[in-house]
Design a protein around this motif. Structure first.
Motif, PDB file in Angstrom:
ATOM      1  N   ASP A 174      43.725  28.035  42.256  1.00  0.00           N
ATOM      2  CA  ASP A 174      43.333  29.009  43.305  1.00  0.00           C
ATOM      3  C   ASP A 174      44.773  29.892  43.490  1.00  0.00           C
ATOM      4  N   ILE A 175      46.073  29.040  43.605  1.00  0.00           N
ATOM      5  CA  ILE A 175      47.015  29.683  43.628  1.00  0.00           C
ATOM      6  C   ILE A 175      47.440  30.758  42.526  1.00  0.00           C
ATOM      7  N   LEU A 176      47.365  30.175  41.430  1.00  0.00           N
ATOM      8  CA  LEU A 176      47.630  30.960  40.233  1.00  0.00           C
ATOM      9  C   LEU A 176      46.644  32.236  40.014  1.00  0.00           C
ATOM     10  N   PHE A 177      45.332  32.116  40.141  1.00  0.00           N
ATOM     11  CA  PHE A 177      44.528  33.004  39.733  1.00  0.00           C
ATOM     12  C   PHE A 177      44.050  33.911  41.021  1.00  0.00           C
ATOM     13  N   PHE A 178      43.308  33.141  41.877  1.00  0.00           N
ATOM     14  CA  PHE A 178      42.927  33.798  43.343  1.00  0.00           C
ATOM     15  C   PHE A 178      44.186  34.650  43.848  1.00  0.00           C
ATOM     16  N   GLY A 179      45.316  33.842  43.660  1.00  0.00           N
ATOM     17  CA  GLY A 179      46.561  34.238  44.282  1.00  0.00           C
ATOM     18  C   GLY A 179      47.238  35.459  43.425  1.00  0.00           C
ATOM     19  N   LEU A 180      48.053  34.938  42.393  1.00  0.00           N
ATOM     20  CA  LEU A 180      49.192  35.663  41.453  1.00  0.00           C
ATOM     21  C   LEU A 180      48.340  36.675  40.756  1.00  0.00           C
ATOM     22  N   VAL A 181      47.363  36.097  39.813  1.00  0.00           N
ATOM     23  CA  VAL A 181      46.700  37.091  38.885  1.00  0.00           C
ATOM     24  C   VAL A 181      45.971  38.302  39.872  1.00  0.00           C
ATOM     25  N   PHE A 182      45.151  37.742  40.951  1.00  0.00           N
ATOM     26  CA  PHE A 182      44.522  38.815  41.822  1.00  0.00           C
ATOM     27  C   PHE A 182      45.594  40.035  42.332  1.00  0.00           C
ATOM     28  N   ALA A 183      46.593  39.532  42.788  1.00  0.00           N
ATOM     29  CA  ALA A 183      47.710  40.207  43.388  1.00  0.00           C
ATOM     30  C   ALA A 183      48.295  41.018  42.269  1.00  0.00           C
ATOM     31  N   TYR A 184      48.604  40.772  41.166  1.00  0.00           N
ATOM     32  CA  TYR A 184      49.151  41.455  40.192  1.00  0.00           C
ATOM     33  C   TYR A 184      47.894  42.775  39.672  1.00  0.00           C
ATOM     34  N   SER A 185      46.746  42.367  39.480  1.00  0.00           N
ATOM     35  CA  SER A 185      45.872  42.850  38.976  1.00  0.00           C
ATOM     36  C   SER A 185      45.514  44.268  40.167  1.00  0.00           C
ATOM     37  N   TYR A 186      45.696  43.659  41.174  1.00  0.00           N
ATOM     38  CA  TYR A 186      45.542  44.788  42.548  1.00  0.00           C
ATOM     39  C   TYR A 186      46.623  45.841  42.525  1.00  0.00           C
ATOM     40  N   SER A 187      47.698  45.294  42.011  1.00  0.00           N
ATOM     41  CA  SER A 187      48.780  46.107  41.839  1.00  0.00           C
ATOM     42  C   SER A 187      48.964  47.187  40.913  1.00  0.00           C
ATOM     43  N   VAL A 188      48.218  46.916  40.100  1.00  0.00           N
ATOM     44  CA  VAL A 188      47.698  47.811  39.054  1.00  0.00           C
ATOM     45  C   VAL A 188      46.777  49.063  39.188  1.00  0.00           C
ATOM     46  N   ASN A 189      45.585  48.282  39.626  1.00  0.00           N
ATOM     47  CA  ASN A 189      44.291  49.076  39.838  1.00  0.00           C
ATOM     48  C   ASN A 189      43.831  49.300  41.243  1.00  0.00           C
ATOM     49  N   ARG A 190      44.382  48.933  42.098  1.00  0.00           N
ATOM     50  CA  ARG A 190      44.167  49.213  43.568  1.00  0.00           C
ATOM     51  C   ARG A 190      42.576  49.345  43.855  1.00  0.00           C
ATOM     52  N   ASN A 191      41.924  48.370  43.200  1.00  0.00           N
ATOM     53  CA  ASN A 191      40.527  48.321  43.380  1.00  0.00           C
ATOM     54  C   ASN A 191      40.190  47.001  44.026  1.00  0.00           C
ATOM     55  N   PRO A 192      39.857  46.850  45.316  1.00  0.00           N
ATOM     56  CA  PRO A 192      39.428  45.513  45.773  1.00  0.00           C
ATOM     57  C   PRO A 192      38.008  45.127  45.294  1.00  0.00           C
ATOM     58  N   ALA A 193      37.070  45.916  45.263  1.00  0.00           N
ATOM     59  CA  ALA A 193      35.789  45.627  44.859  1.00  0.00           C
ATOM     60  C   ALA A 193      35.728  44.912  43.564  1.00  0.00           C
ATOM     61  N   ALA A 194      36.570  45.125  42.549  1.00  0.00           N
ATOM     62  CA  ALA A 194      36.559  44.442  41.527  1.00  0.00           C
ATOM     63  C   ALA A 194      37.158  43.091  41.514  1.00  0.00           C
ATOM     64  N   LEU A 195      38.044  42.980  42.457  1.00  0.00           N
ATOM     65  CA  LEU A 195      38.533  41.549  42.948  1.00  0.00           C
ATOM     66  C   LEU A 195      37.404  40.836  43.421  1.00  0.00           C
ATOM     67  N   ALA A 196      36.558  41.450  44.426  1.00  0.00           N
ATOM     68  CA  ALA A 196      35.409  40.573  45.043  1.00  0.00           C
ATOM     69  C   ALA A 196      34.519  40.225  43.721  1.00  0.00           C
ATOM     70  N   SER A 197      34.241  40.922  42.926  1.00  0.00           N
ATOM     71  CA  SER A 197      33.356  40.754  41.910  1.00  0.00           C
ATOM     72  C   SER A 197      33.920  39.508  41.150  1.00  0.00           C
TER      73      SER A 197
END
Length: 255
Positions: A180-203
């Motif tokens: 959870d820390i690595l993927f729901f945390g770090l990976v999600f945070a990094y991906s959001y910093s690149v794309n800024r699309n929270p709907a993609a994170l929710a999916s």
């Protein structure tokens, strides 16, 4: 940006971080004192109240967490985060190959579910649907937007830290889940910093949440749930390969 605005930003970000954390933990302590036995109804009420509290906190420190963002297109953003999740999707497939589908079937069952029923399915869809919105918008989008006023690094760090401290309430439960820390945390945070699309994170969260898929697929048996694990692995692998083919767009750019 004026010097006054630069001074306000860290306090706004830190205030959101502290208020978010205190609200969640105090609400959990209140529920534990009032309801020693946690039923599905109590669990659902807790998630609903937590959502409302954090939404109000987000409105105070950030404004509407659901306001449109100028991010990358949804499918491009989803491909990005799913590609980055590949490493996390490998281990269940290895377990299936070595120990068989039944091993992951047993581990995937939510600890608060004794037997499957249609009510469990309905509860799971609502329960993890609400959590997916919280993770994408409250844990990541709002946190990153506030902390990134300092720098992109602080945006990623702030969102990752918020997930680490609050997701599963590890300071009370002592449950520190590295996945959870690595993927729901770090990976999600990094991906959001690149794309800024929270709907993609929710999916991506919904695709990744194994207990949800147990509740959906349990009546069909262990082989079907194993197919889910293998299927999401291939989806993630294809997404990662397509990211490499896209060349510079996979690089560490930020919107």
């Amino acid at each position: 940006m004026s010097k006054e605005m630069r001074l306000k930003n860290p306090y706004r970000a830190i205030g959101y971080f502290i208020a978010f954390t205190l609200a969640g933990y105090l609400l959990l302590l209140a529920f534990k004192s009032m309801f020693p036995t946690v039923t599905l109804e109590i669990r659902g009420a807790f998630i609903g109240l937590e959502f409302c509290l954090i939404y109000l906190i987000a409105r105070i420190f950030h404004g509407s967490p659901f306001k449109p963002t100028k991010g990358a297109p949804y499918l491009e953003s989803l491909r990005h985060v799913l590609g980055l999740l590949l490493i996390g999707y490998v281990s269940p497939v290895i377990v299936i190959i070595i120990a068989g589908p039944q091993s992951v079937f047993q581990d995937a069952r939510p600890p608060f579910v004794d037997t499957w029923s249609p009510f469990i399915l309905a509860f799971a869809l609502i329960h993890w649907g609400v959590i997916s919105v919280m993770v994408a918008y409250f844990y990541h989008a709002v946190t990153y937007d506030l902390f990134s006023k300092l720098s992109r690094f602080f945006g990623i760090l702030g969102a990752t830290a918020l997930v680490t401290i609050n997701y599963n309430f590890p300071l009370l439960s002592n449950y520190w889940n590295l996945w959870d820390i690595l993927f729901f945390g770090l990976v999600f945070a990094y991906s959001y910093s690149v794309n800024r699309n929270p709907a993609a994170l929710a999916s991506a969260y919904l695709l990744s949440e194994v207990p949800l898929w147990w509740c959906i697929l349990a009546p069909l048996g262990a082989p079907t749930l194993a197919t889910y694990f293998v299927g999401r692995f291939w989806i993630s692998l294809i997404a990662l390969l397509s990211l490499f083919k896209s060349g510079p767009k996979f690089n560490f750019r930020a919107s």
